[in-house]
Design an enzyme around this catalytic site. Structure first.
Site, PDB file in Angstrom:
ATOM      1  N   SER A 112      -2.841  -8.325   2.333  1.00  0.00           N
ATOM      2  CA  SER A 112      -3.371  -8.204   3.696  1.00  0.00           C
ATOM      3  C   SER A 112      -4.026  -9.514   4.137  1.00  0.00           C
ATOM      4  O   SER A 112      -3.942  -9.890   5.303  1.00  0.00           O
ATOM      5  CB  SER A 112      -4.404  -7.075   3.765  1.00  0.00           C
ATOM      6  N   LYS A 128     -17.621  -7.597   5.319  1.00  0.00           N
ATOM      7  CA  LYS A 128     -16.297  -8.004   5.806  1.00  0.00           C
ATOM      8  C   LYS A 128     -16.181  -7.917   7.317  1.00  0.00           C
ATOM      9  O   LYS A 128     -16.729  -7.005   7.931  1.00  0.00           O
ATOM     10  CB  LYS A 128     -15.214  -7.106   5.196  1.00  0.00           C
ATOM     11  N   ARG A 169      -2.076  -6.386  -8.677  1.00  0.00           N
ATOM     12  CA  ARG A 169      -0.988  -7.341  -8.466  1.00  0.00           C
ATOM     13  C   ARG A 169      -0.987  -8.457  -9.488  1.00  0.00           C
ATOM     14  O   ARG A 169       0.036  -9.065  -9.750  1.00  0.00           O
ATOM     15  CB  ARG A 169      -1.101  -7.956  -7.065  1.00  0.00           C
ATOM     16  N   HIS A 181       0.843  -1.205   0.000  1.00  0.00           N
ATOM     17  CA  HIS A 181       0.000   0.000   0.000  1.00  0.00           C
ATOM     18  C   HIS A 181       0.881   1.260   0.000  1.00  0.00           C
ATOM     19  O   HIS A 181       0.603   2.222  -0.712  1.00  0.00           O
ATOM     20  CB  HIS A 181      -0.919   0.019   1.236  1.00  0.00           C
TER      21      HIS A 181
HETATM   22  P1  ADP Z   1      -9.823  -3.954  -0.600  1.00  0.00           P
HETATM   23  O1  ADP Z   1     -10.512  -4.605   0.540  1.00  0.00           O
HETATM   24  O2  ADP Z   1     -10.557  -2.776  -1.161  1.00  0.00           O
HETATM   25  O3  ADP Z   1      -9.334  -4.884  -1.677  1.00  0.00           O
HETATM   26  P2  ADP Z   1      -7.071  -3.699   0.314  1.00  0.00           P
HETATM   27  O4  ADP Z   1      -6.689  -2.990   1.544  1.00  0.00           O
HETATM   28  O5  ADP Z   1      -6.874  -5.168   0.275  1.00  0.00           O
HETATM   29  O6  ADP Z   1      -8.575  -3.281   0.074  1.00  0.00           O
HETATM   30  O7  ADP Z   1      -6.344  -3.074  -0.943  1.00  0.00           O
HETATM   31  C1  ADP Z   1      -6.463  -1.719  -1.279  1.00  0.00           C
HETATM   32  C2  ADP Z   1      -5.816  -1.491  -2.646  1.00  0.00           C
HETATM   33  O8  ADP Z   1      -4.426  -1.743  -2.558  1.00  0.00           O
HETATM   34  C3  ADP Z   1      -6.334  -2.411  -3.762  1.00  0.00           C
HETATM   35  O9  ADP Z   1      -6.340  -1.692  -4.980  1.00  0.00           O
HETATM   36  C4  ADP Z   1      -5.306  -3.492  -3.823  1.00  0.00           C
HETATM   37  O10 ADP Z   1      -5.246  -4.092  -5.101  1.00  0.00           O
HETATM   38  C5  ADP Z   1      -4.060  -2.681  -3.546  1.00  0.00           C
HETATM   39  N1  ADP Z   1      -2.988  -3.511  -3.004  1.00  0.00           N
HETATM   40  C6  ADP Z   1      -3.035  -4.353  -1.960  1.00  0.00           C
HETATM   41  N2  ADP Z   1      -1.839  -4.942  -1.752  1.00  0.00           N
HETATM   42  C7  ADP Z   1      -1.015  -4.446  -2.712  1.00  0.00           C
HETATM   43  C8  ADP Z   1       0.361  -4.682  -3.059  1.00  0.00           C
HETATM   44  N3  ADP Z   1       1.101  -5.553  -2.388  1.00  0.00           N
HETATM   45  N4  ADP Z   1       0.872  -3.999  -4.099  1.00  0.00           N
HETATM   46  C9  ADP Z   1       0.090  -3.127  -4.796  1.00  0.00           C
HETATM   47  N5  ADP Z   1      -1.206  -2.880  -4.546  1.00  0.00           N
HETATM   48  C10 ADP Z   1      -1.752  -3.522  -3.511  1.00  0.00           C
END
Ligand code: ADP
Length: 155
Positions: free
Chosen positions: A128, A41, A90, A17
């Site tokens: 995550s 969620k 990703r 992030h």
């Molecule tokens: P959500 O529940 O909306 O998917 P996340 O917190 O999992 O929220 O992810 C928020 C954003 O960050 C999403 O666009 C996700 O694809 C991106 N993201 C998560 N992990 C990574 C990573 N390792 N590298 C790049 N983008 C990421």
């Protein structure tokens, strides 16, 4: 002013992030990290804690704001005057998940453009979901999360 909303759960916030936000900073005047509340969620970390982490990590970066929201992401964008939704990609799985959301959002709010950044190679396997599993089983996720985040048992 070019404002982007970076929406997500950030449960927990990871180096992936941080990487997306850092790389998007030159593209926008302001990035609002929007901590969404997805009713389907169950979160591991309370929203107050997630908000505190992210605010702390970007406390010296004036262009980054952190806000929580309970509405549709496009309504949050309108409320904040944001013309862009920022997301990270990703894999093809992320792409297939994001595509209908981006299409639907652009139907609902034609003035709001979704902008995708490809995950950096280094962070493209950081998720995550996986980190939550490791944390639940007492494992150490230090190498995948920013230093400012205090987790139980962190070295
Ligand atoms: P959500 O529940 O909306 O998917 P996340 O917190 O999992 O929220 O992810 C928020 C954003 O960050 C999403 O666009 C996700 O694809 C991106 N993201 C998560 N992990 C990574 C990573 N390792 N590298 C790049 N983008 C990421």
């Amino acid at each position: 002013m070019k404002t982007a909303v970076f929406p997500g759960s950030f449960d927990p916030f990871t180096n992936g992030h941080v990487d997306i936000i850092s790389r998007a900073l030159p593209l926008f005047d302001r990035i609002i990290v929007g901590i969404g509340n997805n009713t389907s969620k169950q979160y591991l970390f309370p929203v107050e804690e997630r908000e505190r982490w992210i605010s702390g990590i970007f406390e010296n970066e004036k262009k980054v704001l952190v806000k929580r929201y309970n509405s549709l992401t496009v309504d949050f964008c309108r409320q904040e005057g944001a013309g862009y939704i920022l997301r990270g990609l990703r894999s093809s799985i992320d792409f297939e998940y994001e595509r209908p959301i981006a299409h639907t959002n652009s139907r609902m709010a034609p003035g709001v453009e979704t902008v995708f950044l490809i995950a950096s190679e280094k962070f493209s396997s950081v998720s995550s979901t996986i980190l939550r599993e490791i944390i639940r089983h007492g494992g150490d996720v230090s190498e995948f999360i920013p230093k400012g985040i205090i987790l139980p048992g962190r070295k």
